[in-house]
Design a protein around this motif. Structure first.
Motif, PDB file in Angstrom:
ATOM      1  N   PRO A   1      10.917 -17.664  37.625  1.00 58.53           N
ATOM      2  CA  PRO A   1      10.206 -17.925  38.872  1.00 58.53           C
ATOM      3  C   PRO A   1      10.619 -16.997  40.007  1.00 58.53           C
ATOM      4  CG  PRO A   1      11.955 -19.515  38.592  1.00 58.53           C
ATOM      5  CD  PRO A   1      11.945 -18.677  37.349  1.00 58.53           C
ATOM      6  N   LEU A   2      11.582 -16.138  39.772  1.00 61.85           N
ATOM      7  CA  LEU A   2      12.150 -15.328  40.845  1.00 61.85           C
ATOM      8  C   LEU A   2      11.333 -14.073  41.136  1.00 61.85           C
ATOM      9  CD1 LEU A   2      15.950 -15.477  39.928  1.00 61.85           C
ATOM     10  CD2 LEU A   2      14.800 -16.679  41.806  1.00 61.85           C
ATOM     11  N   THR A   3      11.064 -13.856  42.418  1.00 64.73           N
ATOM     12  CA  THR A   3      10.537 -12.591  42.912  1.00 64.73           C
ATOM     13  C   THR A   3      11.616 -11.940  43.757  1.00 64.73           C
ATOM     14  OG1 THR A   3       9.600 -13.663  44.871  1.00 64.73           O
ATOM     15  CG2 THR A   3       8.166 -13.462  42.924  1.00 64.73           C
ATOM     16  N   ARG A   4      11.381 -10.702  44.162  1.00 62.88           N
ATOM     17  CA  ARG A   4      12.430  -9.951  44.867  1.00 62.88           C
ATOM     18  C   ARG A   4      12.928 -10.668  46.109  1.00 62.88           C
ATOM     19  NH1 ARG A   4      11.177  -3.837  45.901  1.00 62.88           N
ATOM     20  NH2 ARG A   4      11.526  -3.845  43.641  1.00 62.88           N
ATOM     21  N   LEU A   5      12.020 -11.269  46.862  1.00 61.28           N
ATOM     22  CA  LEU A   5      12.428 -11.928  48.108  1.00 61.28           C
ATOM     23  C   LEU A   5      13.121 -13.266  47.876  1.00 61.28           C
ATOM     24  CD1 LEU A   5       9.429 -11.124  50.487  1.00 61.28           C
ATOM     25  CD2 LEU A   5      11.710 -10.115  50.472  1.00 61.28           C
ATOM     26  N   GLN A   6      13.309 -13.617  46.612  1.00 56.38           N
ATOM     27  CA  GLN A   6      14.074 -14.821  46.281  1.00 56.38           C
ATOM     28  C   GLN A   6      15.452 -14.478  45.724  1.00 56.38           C
ATOM     29  OE1 GLN A   6      11.726 -18.192  44.551  1.00 56.38           O
ATOM     30  NE2 GLN A   6      10.170 -16.611  44.279  1.00 56.38           N
ATOM     31  N   CYS A   7      15.830 -13.224  45.810  1.00 60.01           N
ATOM     32  CA  CYS A   7      17.115 -12.746  45.301  1.00 60.01           C
ATOM     33  C   CYS A   7      17.924 -12.168  46.459  1.00 60.01           C
ATOM     34  CB  CYS A   7      16.914 -11.659  44.252  1.00 60.01           C
ATOM     35  SG  CYS A   7      15.772 -12.099  42.916  1.00 60.01           S
ATOM     36  N   CYS A   8      19.212 -12.502  46.525  1.00 56.80           N
ATOM     37  CA  CYS A   8      20.043 -11.951  47.588  1.00 56.80           C
ATOM     38  C   CYS A   8      20.193 -10.442  47.395  1.00 56.80           C
ATOM     39  CB  CYS A   8      21.405 -12.628  47.623  1.00 56.80           C
ATOM     40  SG  CYS A   8      22.430 -12.311  46.180  1.00 56.80           S
ATOM     41  N   PRO A   9      20.235  -9.682  48.483  1.00 58.25           N
ATOM     42  CA  PRO A   9      20.326  -8.231  48.386  1.00 58.25           C
ATOM     43  C   PRO A   9      21.782  -7.762  48.312  1.00 58.25           C
ATOM     44  CG  PRO A   9      20.084  -8.864  50.658  1.00 58.25           C
ATOM     45  CD  PRO A   9      20.069 -10.144  49.862  1.00 58.25           C
ATOM     46  N   PRO A  10      22.047  -6.571  47.755  1.00 54.35           N
ATOM     47  CA  PRO A  10      23.396  -6.007  47.845  1.00 54.35           C
ATOM     48  C   PRO A  10      23.737  -5.747  49.305  1.00 54.35           C
ATOM     49  CG  PRO A  10      21.846  -4.363  47.046  1.00 54.35           C
ATOM     50  CD  PRO A  10      21.108  -5.662  47.087  1.00 54.35           C
ATOM     51  N   THR A  11      24.904  -6.210  49.734  1.00 54.13           N
ATOM     52  CA  THR A  11      25.268  -6.184  51.145  1.00 54.13           C
ATOM     53  C   THR A  11      26.728  -5.811  51.293  1.00 54.13           C
ATOM     54  OG1 THR A  11      23.814  -8.121  51.302  1.00 54.13           O
ATOM     55  CG2 THR A  11      24.980  -7.488  53.297  1.00 54.13           C
ATOM     56  N   CYS A  12      27.070  -5.244  52.428  1.00 55.21           N
ATOM     57  CA  CYS A  12      28.454  -4.904  52.734  1.00 55.21           C
ATOM     58  C   CYS A  12      28.901  -5.701  53.952  1.00 55.21           C
ATOM     59  CB  CYS A  12      28.598  -3.422  53.011  1.00 55.21           C
ATOM     60  SG  CYS A  12      28.054  -2.367  51.640  1.00 55.21           S
ATOM     61  N   GLY A  13      30.179  -6.032  53.989  1.00 51.21           N
ATOM     62  CA  GLY A  13      30.680  -6.779  55.137  1.00 51.21           C
ATOM     63  C   GLY A  13      32.096  -7.262  54.918  1.00 51.21           C
ATOM     64  N   ALA A  14      32.615  -7.988  55.929  1.00 52.95           N
ATOM     65  CA  ALA A  14      33.975  -8.520  55.874  1.00 52.95           C
ATOM     66  C   ALA A  14      34.074  -9.741  56.763  1.00 52.95           C
ATOM     67  CB  ALA A  14      34.984  -7.464  56.317  1.00 52.95           C
ATOM     68  N   ALA A  15      34.984 -10.639  56.400  1.00 52.21           N
ATOM     69  CA  ALA A  15      35.237 -11.838  57.192  1.00 52.21           C
ATOM     70  C   ALA A  15      36.688 -12.250  56.977  1.00 52.21           C
ATOM     71  CB  ALA A  15      34.292 -12.967  56.811  1.00 52.21           C
ATOM     72  N   ALA A  16      37.229 -12.982  57.942  1.00 53.21           N
ATOM     73  CA  ALA A  16      38.635 -13.377  57.873  1.00 53.21           C
ATOM     74  C   ALA A  16      38.845 -14.716  58.556  1.00 53.21           C
ATOM     75  CB  ALA A  16      39.519 -12.309  58.533  1.00 53.21           C
ATOM     76  N   ALA A  17      39.919 -15.378  58.167  1.00 52.61           N
ATOM     77  CA  ALA A  17      40.300 -16.650  58.792  1.00 52.61           C
ATOM     78  C   ALA A  17      41.819 -16.712  58.900  1.00 52.61           C
ATOM     79  CB  ALA A  17      39.779 -17.834  57.987  1.00 52.61           C
ATOM     80  N   VAL A  18      42.289 -17.266  59.997  1.00 55.23           N
ATOM     81  CA  VAL A  18      43.720 -17.502  60.206  1.00 55.23           C
ATOM     82  C   VAL A  18      43.963 -18.997  60.076  1.00 55.23           C
ATOM     83  CG1 VAL A  18      45.678 -17.328  61.778  1.00 55.23           C
ATOM     84  CG2 VAL A  18      43.946 -15.517  61.738  1.00 55.23           C
ATOM     85  N   LEU A  19      44.755 -19.381  59.086  1.00 52.88           N
ATOM     86  CA  LEU A  19      45.104 -20.783  58.872  1.00 52.88           C
ATOM     87  C   LEU A  19      46.527 -21.029  59.356  1.00 52.88           C
ATOM     88  CD1 LEU A  19      43.719 -21.476  55.276  1.00 52.88           C
ATOM     89  CD2 LEU A  19      42.508 -21.488  57.462  1.00 52.88           C
ATOM     90  N   VAL A  20      46.737 -22.191  59.966  1.00 52.59           N
ATOM     91  CA  VAL A  20      48.069 -22.532  60.475  1.00 52.59           C
ATOM     92  C   VAL A  20      48.353 -23.999  60.187  1.00 52.59           C
ATOM     93  CG1 VAL A  20      47.953 -20.807  62.327  1.00 52.59           C
ATOM     94  CG2 VAL A  20      47.209 -23.156  62.772  1.00 52.59           C
ATOM     95  N   SER A  21      49.608 -24.352  60.149  1.00 51.06           N
ATOM     96  CA  SER A  21      49.969 -25.758  60.052  1.00 51.06           C
ATOM     97  C   SER A  21      49.731 -26.425  61.400  1.00 51.06           C
ATOM     98  CB  SER A  21      51.434 -25.911  59.646  1.00 51.06           C
ATOM     99  OG  SER A  21      52.286 -25.420  60.668  1.00 51.06           O
ATOM    100  N   GLU A  22      49.441 -27.705  61.370  1.00 49.72           N
ATOM    101  CA  GLU A  22      49.192 -28.424  62.627  1.00 49.72           C
ATOM    102  C   GLU A  22      50.425 -28.404  63.521  1.00 49.72           C
ATOM    103  OE1 GLU A  22      47.171 -32.593  64.111  1.00 49.72           O
ATOM    104  OE2 GLU A  22      48.114 -32.521  62.130  1.00 49.72           O
ATOM    105  N   GLU A  23      51.590 -28.548  62.919  1.00 48.07           N
ATOM    106  CA  GLU A  23      52.823 -28.530  63.704  1.00 48.07           C
ATOM    107  C   GLU A  23      52.988 -27.196  64.426  1.00 48.07           C
ATOM    108  OE1 GLU A  23      57.654 -29.202  63.043  1.00 48.07           O
ATOM    109  OE2 GLU A  23      56.290 -29.110  61.325  1.00 48.07           O
ATOM    110  N   TYR A  24      52.726 -26.101  63.729  1.00 46.49           N
ATOM    111  CA  TYR A  24      52.860 -24.779  64.343  1.00 46.49           C
ATOM    112  C   TYR A  24      51.836 -24.600  65.460  1.00 46.49           C
ATOM    113  CZ  TYR A  24      53.420 -19.695  64.681  1.00 46.49           C
ATOM    114  OH  TYR A  24      53.660 -18.422  65.134  1.00 46.49           O
ATOM    115  N   ALA A  25      50.613 -25.037  65.215  1.00 43.73           N
ATOM    116  CA  ALA A  25      49.562 -24.884  66.223  1.00 43.73           C
ATOM    117  C   ALA A  25      49.924 -25.610  67.505  1.00 43.73           C
ATOM    118  CB  ALA A  25      48.241 -25.405  65.676  1.00 43.73           C
ATOM    119  N   ARG A  26      50.395 -26.827  67.380  1.00 39.28           N
ATOM    120  CA  ARG A  26      50.728 -27.599  68.574  1.00 39.28           C
ATOM    121  C   ARG A  26      51.954 -27.031  69.283  1.00 39.28           C
ATOM    122  NH1 ARG A  26      47.272 -31.572  68.895  1.00 39.28           N
ATOM    123  NH2 ARG A  26      46.338 -32.490  67.010  1.00 39.28           N
TER     124      ARG A  26
END
Length: 394
Positions: free
Chosen positions: A206-231
């Motif tokens: 059932p898939l057509t081209r517009l139903q498929c994710c495209p090849p893409t470039c990018g980056a993302a990040a997250a900083v995780l901390v303990s609750e004690e450290y944050a406070r």
């Protein structure tokens, strides 16, 4: 869980097509600096880092992080196909909750090439061999890209099982573009109609081209901390990881002749059930979800895998508008992989960033009102599924 994990900072860069992309190390640096700025932390405070990508040389994580600083911290490189981003997040959370570290960075990036996904090595067994054996039993040979064969076959199986018109899948692509129109980080923001989606070149099933994710470039990040450290250090304490689960395939994936199972339905369902149990909530409590819509067919399957609607009812779920604004749960307010883009390694942390912004009320025109819980679903064939529940604190 021994220490509560908070998300102190998130950052990502606008996703792009391979033709206009920067290199992975530059993209990674930009995402890290954005997350650090959001957290109000200097890189010297980071105690560990988990860095992921799918296509690249070993220790690419160090190459990106050395542009930010050379502080001698442990850097663990992660590759779990399309679930790489959430796998890095999973490891970072474990380090916090088990008291190994108080400030941990998760970074993911992808510098993709144009064209459909392909296996990198042809001189050795591939991780997909056991999956391919099931596919060969179930489906006719095809020259279509292998991922489209898998997810297109799963969509065809679902439609036949429940007597659904395959054109229903196209409505998901239309919804994705409508959501992406409000996302400055998304690649494809122009609206499309169901007719345009169905009229785009046929790929598989059932898939057509517009139903498929495209090849893409990018980056993302997250900083995780303990609750004690944050406070103790005056950091943000408004978003916590309420529950998280990672699963891999069971024997049932390979013992039957089901393409739905081959693309990770059981993994996702099991992970979601574990998350709901850990957090003491149910899918009826969820108002916003970022889920792995690499193909329209997989978004529809995932509605049911996550329990957002009962098995066999996804068509009505879509027809009633329960997957978008004004409905029961807004799925992929970012535009998802279909429209925001799918840089394989970076997808999981981009989902994390979107949901953190939603919980903080910082999502602009994409904002879902009254959000206290946010669910993330990220899968990789081969296979791994990670489901994460975030909660608004205070």
């Amino acid at each position: 869980m021994t220490a509560r994990t908070l998300v102190a900072g998130v950052g990502m860069i606008p996703f792009t097509t391979p033709r206009t992309s920067g290199t992975y190390d530059v993209m990674g640096e930009r995402a890290v600096r954005a997350a650090l700025d959001d957290a109000g932390l200097d890189y010297t405070r980071i105690q560990q880092a988990y860095v992921g990508w799918v296509y690249g040389d070993s220790t690419s994580g160090q190459a990106a992080l050395y542009r930010v600083g050379t502080t001698g911290i442990p850097v663990v490189n992660v590759n779990n196909n399309c679930s790489t981003g959430s796998s890095a997040l999973f490891l970072a959370r474990q380090a916090i909750e088990h008291g190994v570290a108080d400030v941990v960075l998760a970074l993911d990036f992808e510098q993709m090439q144009r064209g459909a996904l392909a296996l990198a090595f042809t001189d050795r067994p591939t991780p997909m061999d056991s999956f391919g054996q099931v596919v060969a039993r179930v489906q006719e040979p095809s020259d279509a890209p292998f991922a489209a064969q898998y997810f297109g076959g799963a969509g065809r199986e679902y439609a036949q099982r429940y007597g659904m018109d395959p054109a229903v899948f196209a409505q998901i692509a239309v919804k994705a573009r409508r959501h992406a129109a409000n996302n400055p980080y998304a690649v494809f923001r122009d609206p499309v109609t169901v007719e345009e989606v169905l009229g785009s070149p046929h790929i598989y099933g059932p898939l057509t081209r517009l139903q498929c994710c495209p090849p893409t470039c990018g980056a993302a990040a997250a900083v995780l901390v303990s609750e004690e450290y944050a406070r103790a250090h005056g950091l943000k304490t408004d978003v916590a990881v309420a529950a998280q689960a990672m699963t891999t395939d069971s024997a049932a994936t390979f013992s039957g002749d089901s393409m739905v199972r081959i693309v990770g339905y059981d993994m996702a369902r099991t992970a979601a059930l574990r998350v709901y149990e850990q957090a003491g909530v149910g899918p009826e409590d969820i108002r916003v979800v970022e889920l792995h819509d690499c193909f329209t067919t997989n978004e529809l399957l995932t509605y049911e895998a996550l329990g957002l609607t009962a098995e066999g009812t996804a068509e009505k779920f879509i027809a009633d508008g329960d997957n978008t604004y004004g409905g029961r749960v807004v799925t992929n307010p970012s535009g998802g992989l279909l429209s925001k883009g799918h840089p394989l390694g970076a997808t999981g942390l981009a989902q994390c960033a979107e949901l953190v912004w939603q919980l903080r009320g910082q999502a602009g025109d994409r904002q879902v009102q009254g959000v206290n819980l946010a669910l993330q679903h990220n899968i990789g064939l081969g296979g791994a599924a990670v489901v994460t529940l975030y909660e608004k604190v205070g």
